[in-house]
Design an enzyme around this catalytic site. Structure first.
Site, mmCIF file in Angstrom:
data_model
loop_
_atom_site.group_PDB
_atom_site.id
_atom_site.type_symbol
_atom_site.label_atom_id
_atom_site.label_comp_id
_atom_site.label_asym_id
_atom_site.label_seq_id
_atom_site.Cartn_x
_atom_site.Cartn_y
_atom_site.Cartn_z
ATOM 1 N NE ARG A 241 -1.669 -2.250 2.647
ATOM 2 C CZ ARG A 241 -1.693 -3.535 2.337
ATOM 3 N NH1 ARG A 241 -2.853 -3.867 1.604
ATOM 4 N NH2 ARG A 241 -0.863 -4.441 2.457
ATOM 5 C CB THR A 242 3.491 2.748 1.984
ATOM 6 O OG1 THR A 242 3.050 2.107 3.209
ATOM 7 C CG2 THR A 242 4.278 3.765 2.405
ATOM 8 C CE LYS B 220 26.874 -2.664 -8.545
ATOM 9 N NZ LYS B 220 26.956 -1.474 -9.551
ATOM 10 N NE ARG C 189 7.263 0.508 4.659
ATOM 11 C CZ ARG C 189 5.905 -0.031 4.701
ATOM 12 N NH1 ARG C 189 5.962 -1.263 4.318
ATOM 13 N NH2 ARG C 189 4.948 0.841 4.832
ATOM 14 C CG HIS D 48 3.642 3.802 8.558
ATOM 15 N ND1 HIS D 48 3.804 4.731 7.282
ATOM 16 C CD2 HIS D 48 3.331 2.827 7.845
ATOM 17 C CE1 HIS D 48 3.465 4.140 6.316
ATOM 18 N NE2 HIS D 48 3.310 2.979 6.469
HETATM 19 N N1 CP Z 1 -0.116 -0.132 5.650
HETATM 20 C C1 CP Z 1 1.103 -0.330 5.067
HETATM 21 O O1 CP Z 1 2.120 0.462 5.444
HETATM 22 O O2 CP Z 1 1.067 -1.234 4.242
HETATM 23 P P1 CP Z 1 2.113 -1.756 3.393
HETATM 24 O O3 CP Z 1 3.006 -2.564 4.413
HETATM 25 O O4 CP Z 1 1.670 -2.788 2.467
HETATM 26 O O5 CP Z 1 2.888 -0.526 2.765
#
Ligand code: CP
Length: 312
Positions: free
Chosen positions: A59-60, A88, A109, A137
């Protein structure tokens, strides 16, 4: 009318933003959705979102890409570090610096707490924290609060249950901080081994009403306007046997809905494993896929506000 405090700014922690900033962002989200697709497509024309994901995401990453495309921009990035020069031996700092050379905003992330803050000190362009360790998040929490607002038409006065893995779930910390700017009752429900890390919320003002529970009792269910369910973060669990003991402990199903307020909204940042039974997916209470869809809309507004002082 609140002003744009997102312009040219890294989005590292939800704690850096106020209730007025959320009001601005939610209003902008609605305004951008009311534009024609041609009008929307002018906002980020010629601009690029760069990203790198050191952890899995559906999703993110996809909602940010889709959001950027919807406002006329483009995205490029590394969704699997195995295909990058990190293999590398290139350092995190050099990797971030390089992505920022090719982009106007950088989405990251990473499994380590502090990784986004550090990246924002290296990057030539604003950084968006797309999930840092078990710390935060922030854009997930912004869209979670927006979803609650869209469903309930208010935030103040609500009783909100946050259920599941409160120890390792990073969305939980951003959400609690975000909600603490409103007048809400927060009910934290978890087994004792997955209780909230108290040291991570110790600077929340004392006047915030937070209650701790280990069970979803009838009394509690009758109070809750929103149940925000989280996945037990197996990948952050030190002992798989311990994980198995608590897996499926609070599954939200028809039985839970029967014992809850008729209009309770069930949210989940997703992905779910077995915390919500698919048998309730078609009920009016199930908001989690709508929530994922709001993710694209809110992130369109966030990118617009970050890239332009006056987005349109
Ligand atoms: N909610 C969320 O962060 O989903 P993902 O881990 O799929 O990005």
């Amino acid at each position: 009318m609140p002003s744009n405090k997102f312009f040219n700014r890294s989005i590292i922690s939800i704690r850096d933003f106020t209730i007025d900033d959320f009001a601005y962002l939610f209003d902008l989200t609605d305004k951008i959705q009311s534009l024609t697709s041609n009008e929307r497509g002018e906002i980020a024309k010629g601009l690029i979102l760069g990203y790198i994901f050191y952890e899995y995401s559906t999703r993110t990453r996809l909602s940010f890409e889709s959001a950027m495309a919807s406002i006329g921009g483009r995205s490029l990035g590394i969704s699997n570090i195995d295909s990058s020069s990190i293999m590398k031996g290139e350092s995190y700092a050099d990797t971030i610096k390089t992505i920022s050379l090719y982009s106007d905003v950088v989405l990251i992330r990473h499994p380590s707490d502090g990784s986004s803050r550090y990246a924002s000190e290296i990057s030539d362009k604003p950084v968006i924290n797309g999930g840092s360790g078990s710390e935060e998040h922030p854009t997930q929490a912004m869209l979670d609060i927006y979803t609650i607002f869209k469903e309930k038409k208010r935030i103040n006065g609500l009783s909100i249950g946050i259920v599941g893995d409160l120890k390792y779930g990073r969305t939980v910390y951003s959400l609690i901080y975000g909600l603490s700017t409103y007048d809400v009752d927060i009910h934290l429900v978890s087994p004792s081994v997955l209780k909230i890390r108290s040291e991570s919320i110790d600077d929340i003002p004392n006047n915030i009403k937070m209650f701790h529970h280990t069970e979803l009792t009838d009394d509690l269910l009758k109070k809750l306007d929103v149940i925000y369910v989280t996945r037990i973060q197996r990948e952050r669990f030190p002992d798989l046997q311990e994980y198995k003991k608590i897996q499926g402990l609070y599954t939200i199903d028809e039985n839970i809905l029967k014992r809850s307020k008729p209009d309770v909204a069930i949210l989940h940042p997703l992905p779910r494993v077995d915390e919500i039974s698919p048998s309730i997916d078609n009920t009016t209470n199930a908001v989690y896929f709508k929530q994922a869809s709001y993710g694209k809309e809110l992130r369109s507004a966030l990118l617009s506000a970050l890239l332009h002082e006056n987005p349109f």
